[in-house]
Design an enzyme around this catalytic site. Structure first.
Site, short mmCIF file in Angstrom:
data_model
loop_
_atom_site.label_atom_id
_atom_site.label_comp_id
_atom_site.label_asym_id
_atom_site.label_seq_id
_atom_site.Cartn_x
_atom_site.Cartn_y
_atom_site.Cartn_z
N ASN A 1 20.25 26.66 46.67
CA ASN A 1 21.31 28.23 47.10
C ASN A 1 22.49 28.94 45.79
O ASN A 1 22.06 29.78 46.29
CB ASN A 1 22.66 27.70 48.38
CG ASN A 1 20.76 26.89 49.62
OD1 ASN A 1 21.33 26.36 49.72
ND2 ASN A 1 20.80 28.04 50.82
N LYS B 1 11.67 22.05 36.92
CA LYS B 1 10.64 20.98 37.18
C LYS B 1 9.79 22.19 38.60
O LYS B 1 10.69 23.31 38.32
CB LYS B 1 11.60 20.83 39.23
CG LYS B 1 10.82 20.24 40.16
CD LYS B 1 11.23 19.17 41.07
CE LYS B 1 11.05 18.34 42.08
NZ LYS B 1 11.19 17.81 43.13
N TYR C 1 4.38 29.71 53.60
CA TYR C 1 5.46 29.56 54.50
C TYR C 1 6.13 29.17 52.73
O TYR C 1 6.88 30.82 53.00
CB TYR C 1 5.62 28.46 55.74
CG TYR C 1 7.81 28.65 55.37
CD1 TYR C 1 7.97 29.50 56.84
CD2 TYR C 1 8.64 27.35 54.63
CE1 TYR C 1 9.66 29.48 56.67
CE2 TYR C 1 9.69 28.06 54.52
CZ TYR C 1 10.60 28.66 55.72
OH TYR C 1 11.64 28.31 55.22
N TYR C 2 6.13 28.73 52.40
CA TYR C 2 7.27 28.83 50.75
C TYR C 2 6.01 30.07 49.57
O TYR C 2 7.09 30.65 48.68
CB TYR C 2 6.62 26.65 50.33
CG TYR C 2 8.30 26.55 50.42
CD1 TYR C 2 9.00 26.71 50.55
CD2 TYR C 2 7.79 25.83 52.03
CE1 TYR C 2 10.38 25.82 51.62
CE2 TYR C 2 9.14 25.01 52.50
CZ TYR C 2 9.94 25.39 52.17
OH TYR C 2 11.22 23.92 52.86
N GLN C 3 5.29 30.11 50.18
CA GLN C 3 4.97 31.32 49.39
C GLN C 3 5.39 32.37 49.74
O GLN C 3 6.39 33.08 48.68
CB GLN C 3 3.19 31.58 49.41
CG GLN C 3 3.15 32.25 48.85
CD GLN C 3 1.00 32.66 48.42
OE1 GLN C 3 0.66 31.81 48.07
NE2 GLN C 3 0.88 33.58 47.80
N ARG C 4 5.55 32.68 50.56
CA ARG C 4 6.39 33.73 51.04
C ARG C 4 8.13 33.81 50.68
O ARG C 4 8.93 34.48 49.98
CB ARG C 4 6.59 33.87 52.13
CG ARG C 4 7.91 34.92 52.92
CD ARG C 4 8.36 34.33 54.46
NE ARG C 4 9.10 32.77 54.12
CZ ARG C 4 10.26 32.49 54.16
NH1 ARG C 4 11.38 33.70 53.25
NH2 ARG C 4 10.45 30.94 54.05
N HIS D 1 6.65 18.65 50.28
CA HIS D 1 6.52 20.34 51.48
C HIS D 1 4.97 19.94 52.17
O HIS D 1 4.75 20.51 53.11
CB HIS D 1 7.21 21.55 51.46
CG HIS D 1 8.38 21.70 51.26
ND1 HIS D 1 9.71 21.11 51.93
CD2 HIS D 1 9.23 21.80 50.06
CE1 HIS D 1 10.40 20.90 50.98
NE2 HIS D 1 9.74 21.97 50.11
#
Length: 707
Positions: free
Chosen positions: A141, A190, A249-252, A407
Site C-alpha cells: 500500500n 521480488k 484477478y491479479y493481472q487486473r 496466490h
C-alpha cells in the site's frame, strides 16, 4: 570509444532533461491544451472530469489531515491515507485543466505535511510481516501511495516553489524510495505483483525528480543485474500470450503499475521501445486480461480473487486508455471504454474520447481460445470455450496452467461454467473481506488456506480426500499440466488437458466439449474426467453450483436433524453433508434452477457411484465462509474411473408471469460404452437422435469424433 561514451552521456542528459518538463506522465505539457479542449468537446471526457473535479473540491473543502498510522486495512487511518493520495491526484489533474492555483496549493501543502512527519514514524503497528509498511500495514500500500502521489506532484511541479520542491523531494520522496528499495528491498527485487508496484513507484519518482539511479534500480533491480526490477517482472510474470502468472484477478491489479511505468519509460526514454518489449507483451496483456472475463464484465476468479471485480475498475481504465492511445490496439477496445463509461483525464484518455466521438467503436469480440501460461509459454494454460452471443453466452473455462505462485490454488483441471449472464458451476475465489478491518484487518483469513485453496473447493477431481500436491506450493510450482487438444469448429469446441503429477501414481485427464446438437442453437457441455491408477482410491468430483436443486432423478437420504462434516482436513472439514443418494436406483441426473433458467446435469453411474449433497459452512467459528452448495459424484474404491456428465441449459421460469417452460431436459440415456487409455466412447440421446462420442486420447488429428 571516447566519442561513443560522450555521445551516450549527451543522449542521457537529453533524455532526462525531459524530467524538467511537467506534467510528463499521463498528462504532458505538449498536449495539455488539447486535453483542456477535450474536456469541453467530448461527453466522456466531460463526465470523467466532472467526477475528478468533484473529488478535488471535496479535498479543498475538507482540508488536510495526515494522521499517524495506526489501523489495518479498512481502518480509519488506512482509509484516510488512501483518500489523501486519491484526492492529491484529483487535485493535480484539476489544476492542470482549470489552472486554479487552489488545487496546486492543496497538493503542495499535503506533501509538505507528509514531509514533516514521515521520518518520525516507525514501523506500522498493525504490520503482518517484517519489516512491513510504514504508512500502511503492508508495504504494498505504501508503493501504491507513492505511485499516485508522484503523479500528483508531477501535475503541480511548476506551481511549487523550488525550496518547497527540495523539501518534498529530500525529506519525503527520498525517504519513501529508501523505504521501498532498501528497507523492503526483498519485495522491491521480488518477481511478484508487490514488486511490480514497488519498482513502478521508485522508477516513476526517479523520472519526475531527475534521479537516474532510482530509474536504473527500478528497471534492473537494486544490484542492476536484472534478477529483479521491471524487466525481470515483464520477463517472468507473463507468458508470451500475455497471461499473468498469478491469475486474472491479479493481472487486473498489476496491470496498472505495468502500464503506468511503461508509459513513463516511453515518455522519458522513447528509444527504449518499452512498448515493443517481448513482441508487444503489454498490449497482449491488456487483451488477454479482457478475454479472461465473462460477458458480465467479471474476471474469471482463478486463484485468489475477489469475485465482483470487473473490467470497470480503475486499473483497467488506465490499461485500456494507454493500450489504445500508445500501442495501436484495435477499435474494439473502444467498446470496453464505452462500457467503462469514463476515461483517465490524460493524453491517452483524449485519444479514446476522440475515437469514440468519431464513431470508430467496434464490438469487443470474445473468442474461444487456448492461452499459454508460463514465462516461456510451456506451463500449460487456460482453455476458454464460448458459444452463443454476448447476451446469452455459454462459456467454459478450464484451468490447466501453472500453480499461480503464492496466490495459487490446488485446482488442476478445474472447470468454471457460465451462462445467461452469470455463474453455473462456480469457483469460490478468495476468502477475504477486502478493507474490512474487523475481518483479519482486511487481509486473507485463515480459511483462505484451509478452504479457498483446497482442491475440494473447486470443480475438479480429489483423490482420497487429499488436495493436489498434498498442499505443497513449491512442488506445485515444479509441474504443470499439458494441453492434449484444443479445437474449435462450427459443430463443437473442445479443450483437453492432462495432469500427471498432482497425485503420485495417479494420472488425471479431462476434456470439456461444447457441442451444439443438430438443428439446435443452444450448446450443451460434455465433461469427461478420467483418473488412472494401479492402486484403488476414492475419487470425488464436486460440482459447486449456483441456484437451487429442483429435481433429483434418484432417491436420496437427507440428514434432517443433525449434520456432520464431510471430513477432517483438506477442506472437507468445512463441508456439511446434507445427504446422499444412489443414482443407479433411479435416473442419474440433477436439475438446478438458476437465474430463471434450468440446468440439468446427467451423468454416468454404476452401482458403486454415490452422489453427496453438500453445503459449505462447517468449522467456521468466525463466520468467514459464504453459504455455497454442491453435489459431489463419488466413486469410493476404484483403480481407474471415468466420470462422464452432460450439462444442458434449458427452459425458463418466469416468476412475474408465473409461467414455466421447458423444465424437462432433452438429454437422456447417457451410457458409457468403453474407457481405455486409448479411447473413450459413450452414447446419449438428444430429442429424437442418438449421438455417439469417441475421444481418441492419443490421436490429435482425429481426437474427437461425433456420430
Amino acid at each position: 570509444m571516447r566519442t561513443i561514451f560522450l555521445s551516450i552521456l549527451i543522449m542521457l542528459a537529453g533524455i532526462y532533461s525531459q524530467a524538467q518538463s511537467h506534467p510528463s506522465i499521463m498528462l504532458t505539457q505538449q498536449h495539455i491544451a488539447a486535453v483542456r479542449r477535450g474536456v469541453e468537446d467530448f461527453p466522456v471526457m466531460a463526465s470523467s472530469f466532472k467526477t475528478v473535479k468533484k473529488d478535488a473540491d471535496k479535498a479543498l473543502k475538507s482540508g488536510i489531515e495526515v494522521p499517524t498510522p495506526a489501523d489495518g486495512g479498512g481502518g480509519v487511518t488506512h482509509e484516510k491515507h488512501k483518500k489523501n493520495y486519491q484526492q492529491a491526484l484529483a487535485c493535480g489533474i484539476a489544476f492542470q485543466i482549470t489552472k486554479d492555483e487552489r488545487y496546486a496549493r492543496y497538493v503542495k501543502e499535503l506533501l509538505l505535511q507528509y514531509a514533516a512527519v514521515y521520518n518520525t514514524w516507525g514501523r506500522h503497528p498493525k504490520r503482518k510481516q517484517e519489516p512491513g509498511g510504514k504508512i500502511f500495514w503492508q508495504n504494498l500500500n505504501d508503493c501504491v501511495w507513492q505511485v499516485y502521489m508522484i503523479q500528483a506532484y508531477d501535475c503541480v511541479y511548476n506551481a511549487i516553489p523550488a525550496a518547497d520542491r527540495k523539501k518534498i523531494e529530500e525529506d519525503l520522496f527520498a525517504s519513501v524510495v529508501k523505504e521501498l528499495s532498501v528497507v523492503n528491498g526483498s519485495i522491491f527485487n521480488k518477481v511478484h505483483n508487490h514488486g511490480t508496484w514497488s519498482v513502478a513507484a521508485v522508477g516513476m519518482t526517479g523520472y519526475v525528480t531527475g534521479r537516474k539511479e532510482w530509474v536504473q534500480q527500478a528497471l534492473h533491480g537494486t544490484k542492476l543485474d536484472d534478477k529483479g526490477g521491471f524487466l525481470a517482472q515483464l520477463n517472468q510474470l507473463f507468458s508470451p500470450d500475455g497471461y499473468y502468472a498469478e491469475g486474472p484477478y491479479y493481472q487486473r491489479y498489476a496491470i496498472l503499475p505495468f502500464m503506468l511505468f511503461a508509459k513513463a519509460i516511453h515518455q522519458y526514454e522513447p528509444g527504449f521501445r518499452i512498448y515493443d518489449f517481448r513482441s508487444g507483451l503489454l498490449k497482449k496483456a491488456v487483451n488477454t486480461a479482457l478475454q479472461c472475463t465473462y460477458t458480465n464484465k467479471v474476471f474469471f476468479p482463478l486463484n485468489d480473487a475477489i469475485k465482483d471485480k470487473t473490467y470497470e475498475t480503475e486499473e483497467m481504465v488506465y490499461a485500456v486508455n494507454i493500450a489504445y492511445s500508445d500501442m495501436q490496439a484495435g477499435d474494439d477496445l473502444l467498446d470496453i471504454a464505452q462500457q467503462q463509461e469514463r476515461v483517465i483525464i490524460s493524453d491517452a484518455g483524449l485519444s479514446v474520447a476522440k475515437a469514440i466521438a468519431a464513431g470508430k467503436t467496434k464490438p469487443f469480440a470474445y473468442k474461444p481460445q487456448w492461452i499459454n501460461d508460463g514465462a516461456d509459454g510451456k506451463g500449460g494454460g487456460i482453455g476458454i470455450l464460448r458459444s452463443g452471443p454476448n447476451s446469452n453466452q455459454l462459456c467454459v473455462v478450464m484451468k490447466a496452467g501453472t500453480q499461480g505462485m503464492g496466490h495459487g490454488h490446488f485446482d488442476r483441471l478445474n472447470l468454471l461454467v457460465y451462462d445467461n449472464n452469470g455463474e453455473v458451476f462456480s469457483d469460490y475465489g478468495a476468502v477475504r473481506f477486502l478493507n474490512v478491518e474487523t475481518k483479519n484487518g482486511g487481509n486473507y483469513t485463515k480459511e483462505n488456506d484451509t478452504w479457498g485453496k483446497q482442491t475440494v473447493a473447486h470443480n475438479t477431481l480429489v483423490v482420497d480426500e487429499q488436495s493436489h500436491f498434498n498442499n505443497n506450493e513449491k512442488i506445485g510450482e515444479e509441474f504443470t499440466p499439458s494441453l492434449v487438444n484444443f479445437t474449435v469448429n462450427n459443430r463443437y469446441q473442445v479443450v483437453s488437458a492432462e495432469e500427471k503429477n498432482a497425485y503420485k501414481g495417479t494420472n488425471l485427464w479431462r476434456s470439456a466439449i461444447l457441442f451444439t446438437p443438430d438443428e439446435e442453437e443452444q450448446a450443451i457441455l460434455i465433461d469427461v474426467f478420467a483418473a488412472n491408477s494401479q492402486q484403488p482410491h476414492q475419487y470425488d468430483l464436486p460440482f459447486w453450483y449456483q441456484g437451487h436443486v429442483t429435481d433429483l432423478g434418484f432417491p436420496a437420504e437427507i440428514n434432517k436433524k443433525q449434520l456432520s462434516a464431510l471430513g477432517r482436513s483438506d477442506g472437507y472439514q468445512h463441508i456439511w453433508l446434507n445427504g446422499s443418494g444412489i443414482p443407479s436406483k433411479g435416473k442419474p441426473y440433477i436439475t438446478v434452477l438458476n437465474n430463471r433458467k434450468f440446468y440439468t446435469t446427467s451423468f454416468v453411474a454404476d452401482t458403486a457411484t454415490r452422489v453427496k449433497l453438500l453445503t459449505l459452512g462447517a468449522d467456521d467459528p468466525n463466520l468467514n465462509l459464504r453459504t455455497e452448495k454442491a453435489f459431489m459424484l463419488t466413486q469410493p474404491a476404484a483403480t481407474s474411473h471415468t466420470f462422464i456428465s452432460i450439462t444442458e441449459p434449458h427452459g425458463r421460469n418466469n416468476t412475474i408471469a408465473e409461467v414455466t417452460t421447458g423444465a424437462k431436459a432433452q438429454v437422456k440415456d447417457l451410457t458409457l460404452l468403453s474407457s481405455t487409455n486409448g479411447i473413450i466412447q459413450f452414447i446419449f440421446a438428444y430429442k429424437k437422435k442418438t449421438y455417439k462420442i469417441s475421444i481418441r486420447r492419443n490421436e490429435p488429428n482425429s481426437f474427437l469424433v461425433i456420430e
